[in-house]
Design a protein around this motif. Structure first.
Motif, PDB file in Angstrom:
ATOM      1  N   ASP A 107       0.797  -1.147   0.033  1.00 45.84           N
ATOM      2  CA  ASP A 107       0.044  -0.071  -0.136  1.00 45.84           C
ATOM      3  C   ASP A 107       0.838   1.186  -0.121  1.00 45.84           C
ATOM      4  OD1 ASP A 107      -2.931   0.851   0.533  1.00 45.84           O
ATOM      5  OD2 ASP A 107      -1.533   2.235   1.589  1.00 45.84           O
ATOM      6  N   LEU A 108       0.427   2.224  -0.916  1.00 45.67           N
ATOM      7  CA  LEU A 108       1.441   3.313  -0.944  1.00 45.67           C
ATOM      8  C   LEU A 108       1.654   4.232   0.489  1.00 45.67           C
ATOM      9  CD1 LEU A 108       0.356   5.100  -4.278  1.00 45.67           C
ATOM     10  CD2 LEU A 108       2.499   4.208  -3.406  1.00 45.67           C
ATOM     11  N   SER A 109       0.547   4.100   1.465  1.00 49.21           N
ATOM     12  CA  SER A 109       0.721   4.642   2.892  1.00 49.21           C
ATOM     13  C   SER A 109       1.942   3.719   3.482  1.00 49.21           C
ATOM     14  CB  SER A 109      -0.532   4.407   3.629  1.00 49.21           C
ATOM     15  OG  SER A 109      -0.901   2.944   3.929  1.00 49.21           O
ATOM     16  N   GLU A 113       5.546   5.732   4.524  1.00 53.78           N
ATOM     17  CA  GLU A 113       6.011   5.538   5.599  1.00 53.78           C
ATOM     18  C   GLU A 113       7.579   5.180   5.892  1.00 53.78           C
ATOM     19  OE1 GLU A 113       5.918   2.801   9.853  1.00 53.78           O
ATOM     20  OE2 GLU A 113       3.842   2.983   8.587  1.00 53.78           O
ATOM     21  N   ARG A 114       7.817   4.311   4.853  1.00 53.82           N
ATOM     22  CA  ARG A 114       9.168   3.870   5.016  1.00 53.82           C
ATOM     23  C   ARG A 114      10.176   4.710   4.332  1.00 53.82           C
ATOM     24  NH1 ARG A 114       7.946  -2.368   2.318  1.00 53.82           N
ATOM     25  NH2 ARG A 114       7.123  -3.138   4.193  1.00 53.82           N
ATOM     26  N   LEU A 115       9.669   5.656   3.174  1.00 59.05           N
ATOM     27  CA  LEU A 115      10.463   6.625   2.770  1.00 59.05           C
ATOM     28  C   LEU A 115      10.528   7.737   3.684  1.00 59.05           C
ATOM     29  CD1 LEU A 115       8.895   6.559  -1.000  1.00 59.05           C
ATOM     30  CD2 LEU A 115      11.308   5.748  -0.375  1.00 59.05           C
ATOM     31  N   SER A 116       9.690   8.126   4.415  1.00 65.13           N
ATOM     32  CA  SER A 116       9.734   9.361   5.142  1.00 65.13           C
ATOM     33  C   SER A 116      10.859   8.967   6.505  1.00 65.13           C
ATOM     34  CB  SER A 116       8.365   9.500   6.075  1.00 65.13           C
ATOM     35  OG  SER A 116       7.583   9.883   5.142  1.00 65.13           O
ATOM     36  N   ARG A 117      10.859   7.581   6.878  1.00 61.69           N
ATOM     37  CA  ARG A 117      12.146   7.002   7.658  1.00 61.69           C
ATOM     38  C   ARG A 117      13.342   7.260   6.957  1.00 61.69           C
ATOM     39  NH1 ARG A 117       8.654   2.327   9.497  1.00 61.69           N
ATOM     40  NH2 ARG A 117       9.744   1.382   8.010  1.00 61.69           N
ATOM     41  N   ARG A 118      13.531   7.088   5.750  1.00 56.83           N
ATOM     42  CA  ARG A 118      14.665   6.930   4.953  1.00 56.83           C
ATOM     43  C   ARG A 118      15.170   8.429   4.534  1.00 56.83           C
ATOM     44  NH1 ARG A 118      14.567   3.691  -0.541  1.00 56.83           N
ATOM     45  NH2 ARG A 118      13.796   2.118   0.924  1.00 56.83           N
ATOM     46  N   HIS A 119      14.393   9.208   4.473  1.00 53.49           N
ATOM     47  CA  HIS A 119      14.682  10.598   3.701  1.00 53.49           C
ATOM     48  C   HIS A 119      14.302  11.753   4.474  1.00 53.49           C
ATOM     49  CE1 HIS A 119      16.162   8.655   0.098  1.00 53.49           C
ATOM     50  NE2 HIS A 119      14.840   7.981   0.109  1.00 53.49           N
ATOM     51  N   ALA A 123      12.735  18.060   0.129  1.00 52.16           N
ATOM     52  CA  ALA A 123      12.961  17.933  -1.362  1.00 52.16           C
ATOM     53  C   ALA A 123      13.126  16.629  -1.688  1.00 52.16           C
ATOM     54  CB  ALA A 123      13.731  18.880  -1.974  1.00 52.16           C
ATOM     55  N   VAL A 124      14.210  15.850  -1.100  1.00 49.28           N
ATOM     56  CA  VAL A 124      14.492  14.477  -1.690  1.00 49.28           C
ATOM     57  C   VAL A 124      13.538  13.567  -1.131  1.00 49.28           C
ATOM     58  CG1 VAL A 124      16.171  12.509  -0.969  1.00 49.28           C
ATOM     59  CG2 VAL A 124      17.062  14.992  -1.227  1.00 49.28           C
ATOM     60  N   LEU A 125      12.561  13.692  -0.106  1.00 47.74           N
ATOM     61  CA  LEU A 125      11.384  12.894   0.350  1.00 47.74           C
ATOM     62  C   LEU A 125      10.440  13.033  -0.671  1.00 47.74           C
ATOM     63  CD1 LEU A 125       9.654  11.009   2.077  1.00 47.74           C
ATOM     64  CD2 LEU A 125       9.369  12.844   3.461  1.00 47.74           C
TER      65      LEU A 125
END
Length: 172
Positions: A107-109, A113-119, A123-125
């Motif tokens: 699911d995109l949510s 969430e995973r991307l928010s922890r990584r970046h 702007a990169v996020l």
């Protein structure tokens, strides 16, 4: 030699799952290599007509796989984004083996969430979030995969599902 390419949008867990599949192959004593395709094209700047360095990635992949085969590898597990059937065929050609493609889906949510922890950089996020949505739409419109696995479950379960489907795809 046989090859598996694990694809999906950024943040879905391609590399993590590929590493887990590799661990399962170690347990089974199967000579293999795990390759994160992003590292084969990680340089700057990218040519205007090849923003993700696909051409460089394919040249590097061909050389790396040849070296792994010379070292006795029987299976290759790749993690990366493949955007079209034509690109899929190019990967198979440079590898010189039957290529099975697994698409991870979450699911995109979960991906967000995973991307928010990584970046941490906003702007990169934002770029990665947009790219994840773009790729998800692309994957829904093009059938580049042999099978799709839900990636919003524990990694060990995802890896086991990937291996089971990979073996089934090889038999068919």
């Amino acid at each position: 030699m046989k090859a598996l390419l694990i694809t999906g949008p950024v943040g879905v867990g391609k590399t993590t799952v590929a590493e887990a599949v590799g661990s399962r192959l170690v347990e089974a004593k199967v000579p293999h290599a795990v390759i994160d395709l992003d590292w084969l094209s990680a340089c700057w700047p990218a040519p205007a007509d090849d923003p993700f360095h696909l051409e460089l990635q394919l040249r590097n992949l061909q050389a790396v796989v040849r070296n792994y085969v010379d070292a006795g590898v029987h299976r290759v597990v790749l993690a990366g984004v493949v955007e079209s059937r034509a690109d899929r065929e190019r990967y198979a050609e440079v590898i010189g083996a039957k290529l099975t493609v697994c698409r991870l889906k979450a699911d995109l949510s979960v991906v967000h969430e995973r991307l928010s922890r990584r970046h941490q950089d906003e702007a990169v996020l934002r770029w990665h979030l947009n790219r994840a949505e773009e790729l998800e739409m692309l994957f829904s419109a093009t059938w580049i995969d042999d099978f799709v696995i839900a990636a919003d479950q524990p990694v060990a379960e995802v890896a086991q599902d990937v291996i089971s489907w990979w073996l089934a795809a090889e038999r068919s």
